[in-house]
Scaffold this motif. Structure first.
Motif, PDB file in Angstrom:
ATOM      1  N   GLN A 167     117.651 -54.916 -51.957  1.00 39.19           N
ATOM      2  CA  GLN A 167     117.593 -54.230 -53.241  1.00 39.19           C
ATOM      3  C   GLN A 167     117.077 -55.154 -54.337  1.00 39.19           C
ATOM      4  OE1 GLN A 167     121.366 -52.741 -54.648  1.00 39.19           O
ATOM      5  NE2 GLN A 167     120.398 -51.341 -56.107  1.00 39.19           N
ATOM      6  N   ALA A 168     117.548 -56.383 -54.345  1.00 35.55           N
ATOM      7  CA  ALA A 168     117.136 -57.325 -55.382  1.00 35.55           C
ATOM      8  C   ALA A 168     115.657 -57.665 -55.300  1.00 35.55           C
ATOM      9  CB  ALA A 168     117.974 -58.593 -55.276  1.00 35.55           C
ATOM     10  N   LEU A 169     115.096 -57.680 -54.080  1.00 29.37           N
ATOM     11  CA  LEU A 169     113.704 -58.086 -53.891  1.00 29.37           C
ATOM     12  C   LEU A 169     112.742 -56.902 -53.787  1.00 29.37           C
ATOM     13  CD1 LEU A 169     114.161 -61.001 -51.316  1.00 29.37           C
ATOM     14  CD2 LEU A 169     113.943 -61.133 -53.806  1.00 29.37           C
ATOM     15  N   SER A 209     108.795 -51.435 -49.920  1.00 30.68           N
ATOM     16  CA  SER A 209     109.491 -50.654 -48.892  1.00 30.68           C
ATOM     17  C   SER A 209     108.602 -50.361 -47.690  1.00 30.68           C
ATOM     18  CB  SER A 209     110.009 -49.341 -49.482  1.00 30.68           C
ATOM     19  OG  SER A 209     108.934 -48.538 -49.917  1.00 30.68           O
ATOM     20  N   ASP A 210     107.280 -50.625 -47.812  1.00 36.61           N
ATOM     21  CA  ASP A 210     106.374 -50.452 -46.673  1.00 36.61           C
ATOM     22  C   ASP A 210     106.455 -51.621 -45.688  1.00 36.61           C
ATOM     23  OD1 ASP A 210     105.419 -48.074 -47.753  1.00 36.61           O
ATOM     24  OD2 ASP A 210     103.797 -49.074 -48.831  1.00 36.61           O
ATOM     25  N   THR A 264     111.159 -65.487 -55.987  1.00 38.55           N
ATOM     26  CA  THR A 264     110.116 -65.307 -57.003  1.00 38.55           C
ATOM     27  C   THR A 264     108.811 -64.847 -56.362  1.00 38.55           C
ATOM     28  OG1 THR A 264     111.093 -66.985 -58.446  1.00 38.55           O
ATOM     29  CG2 THR A 264     108.764 -66.485 -58.788  1.00 38.55           C
ATOM     30  N   CYS A 265     108.465 -65.457 -55.239  1.00 37.57           N
ATOM     31  CA  CYS A 265     107.209 -65.125 -54.569  1.00 37.57           C
ATOM     32  C   CYS A 265     107.239 -63.708 -53.986  1.00 37.57           C
ATOM     33  CB  CYS A 265     106.918 -66.150 -53.472  1.00 37.57           C
ATOM     34  SG  CYS A 265     105.211 -66.119 -52.898  1.00 37.57           S
ATOM     35  N   ILE A 266     108.354 -63.317 -53.385  1.00 34.99           N
ATOM     36  CA  ILE A 266     108.443 -61.963 -52.833  1.00 34.99           C
ATOM     37  C   ILE A 266     108.361 -60.928 -53.947  1.00 34.99           C
ATOM     38  CG2 ILE A 266     109.946 -60.326 -51.639  1.00 34.99           C
ATOM     39  CD1 ILE A 266     110.911 -62.592 -49.887  1.00 34.99           C
ATOM     40  N   THR A 267     108.979 -61.209 -55.087  1.00 30.26           N
ATOM     41  CA  THR A 267     108.890 -60.296 -56.225  1.00 30.26           C
ATOM     42  C   THR A 267     107.446 -60.139 -56.683  1.00 30.26           C
ATOM     43  OG1 THR A 267     111.125 -60.889 -56.951  1.00 30.26           O
ATOM     44  CG2 THR A 267     109.687 -59.872 -58.579  1.00 30.26           C
ATOM     45  N   ALA A 268     106.715 -61.258 -56.724  1.00 30.37           N
ATOM     46  CA  ALA A 268     105.292 -61.198 -57.069  1.00 30.37           C
ATOM     47  C   ALA A 268     104.503 -60.437 -56.004  1.00 30.37           C
ATOM     48  CB  ALA A 268     104.735 -62.607 -57.230  1.00 30.37           C
TER      49      ALA A 268
END
Length: 429
Positions: free
Chosen positions: A217-219, A73-74, A56-60
């Motif tokens: 891919q998911a994140l 992707s950076d 959740t945090c990485i998505t945010a």
């Protein structure tokens, strides 16, 4: 990955939730994000909730990067820090085979007795009913099916990121019994735990490999991003706060008082609550006292402390010999579970009373650094401070008198920032 400068992601798994920080190549913070842990599914700790909060945090975090004209992707490197001593057993697919145990779980008396029967050192870090190794033995006894990996909290998250289990770092494995100086697990542990469960242990910051493509891919991350060996939360907080050079120290005064000092020599005194983590080419020596902000808050509100501190003449010591504690028991620099709080006599003036407590806290801090020096470590040449109580100017002035050194407020203290710096630690080594 874009043509923009590559970024580094640090992931801090704390008690209440997850925080992330993204740094540019110059070490500047680009963006941060946070996410709470999910509501517990049951009374037992489920390690899958740790991963859910991280995802959740990485998505945010990737969303925050997009707002800045960047993208997930950076991110070229990642590292994880987490609470020291929290752990779980998993199968080969990284599915937990039972509940996890947190760093503050204790009462493993039967396991402690088994450790004492095999460990040749009476004051070894694995001794005691709340040791990390005792926790590991309890997990093994309670496993619902055959485990493949013993993973500390940071190890588990890194394993989920890469899809590969069975690895840890020097700092997380220390309290489970790993010898960072000899770089091996002691032979006697094999009588207690299947050695196949024990992780391979690397230095913090070690290149572990790319993200699992499905996870990337998911994140919203690049599958070429490299995961590096992590560290404990307190070590990551140090790396966020101060440079890793001999003589640099950080004192954190939150609810309790904790100090860490970079040394060129390993200083371990488990009986005194003092031990060393290996970071880069140096040792990070640390200890924690039960004194600190919690005992101050017991007597005075924040507003009261501000008002009383402004009325102090810190150049005139009170002469009070306080050891501020909330309850009996001290761990560092004196290890005495029966040590009673020493807060009497209480003067009529609240200003004097608070100043006496400030002096007691400063005295304990100075004694802690002196203890390290007595056993071969350096004295602080540069000292940074963090934590709520450290922002009080009167307390800072009193501490500077006791320590004989200038105390600087740390510009950054978030452990996620320190985790993001770990890949650079290897490049510097």
């Amino acid at each position: 990955m874009s043509a923009l400068a590559p970024l580094s992601l640090g992931i801090d798994v704390g008690t209440s939730g997850v925080r992330t920080a993204v740094l540019d190549p110059g070490g500047r913070v680009v963006s941060t994000a946070r996410a709470p842990h999910p509501a517990p599914r049951a009374a037992a700790v489920d390690a899958r909730d740790w991963w859910s909060a991280v995802a959740t945090c990485i998505t945010a975090q990737t969303a925050a990067l997009r707002d800045l004209g960047r993208s997930g992707s950076d991110i070229a490197t990642l590292a994880v820090d987490a609470t020291s001593g929290s752990m779980v057993l998993t199968d080969t697919a990284l599915a937990p085979v039972g509940p996890a145990l947190m760093y503050n779980s204790k009462g493993f008396d039967a396991e402690a007795a088994r450790i004492a029967a095999h460990c040749p050192e009476a004051d070894h870090i694995t001794q005691g009913s709340n040791s990390a190794l005792a926790r590991a033995l309890r997990l093994r006894a309670a496993a619902e099916r055959a485990p493949a990996h013993l993973l500390h909290q940071a190890d588990y998250i890194a394993a989920k990121l890469t899809g590969q289990g069975g690895r840890s770092d020097h700092t997380n494995a220390l309290k489970t019994g790993f010898d960072p100086e000899g770089s091996h697990w002691p032979d006697w542990i094999e009588a207690l735990l299947d050695p196949e469960l024990l992780p391979r242990v690397d230095a913090p910051g070690t290149h572990w490999g790319p993200l699992d493509p499905n996870v990337a891919q998911a994140l919203g991350l690049a599958p070429t991003a490299i995961v590096h060996a992590g560290t404990t939360d307190s070590n990551a907080a140090f790396l966020a706060t101060a440079p890793l050079k001999v003589g640099t120290a950080v004192t954190s005064i939150g609810s309790t008082l904790a100090l860490k000092l970079v040394s060129d020599k390993r200083v371990d005194l488990p009986a005194m609550g003092l031990y060393s983590h290996r970071l880069g080419d140096a040792w990070l020596v640390g200890g924690a006292s039960n004194t600190g902000g919690a005992v101050l808050a017991h007597f005075f509100s924040g507003e009261e402390m501000t008002r009383l501190s402004a009325a102090m003449d810190v150049t005139q010591p009170t002469g009070l010999d306080y050891h501020p504690l909330l309850t009996a028991g001290e761990r560092f620099p004196t290890n005495d579970p029966t040590l009673a709080p020493r807060l009497s006599p209480r003067p009529a003036s609240d200003v004097t009373f608070l100043q006496g407590m400030f002096e007691g806290i400063a005295r304990i801090e100075a004694q802690g650094y002196a203890l390290i020096a007595q056993h071969g470590g350096p004295r602080p040449t540069e000292l940074f401070t963090a934590g709520g109580a450290s922002r009080n100017p009167a307390l800072t002035a009193i501490r500077e008198r006791a320590l004989g050194i200038k105390v600087s407020t740390a510009p950054e203290t978030e452990a996620s920032i320190g985790a993001a710096k770990l890949p650079g630690l290897v490049r510097q080594a």
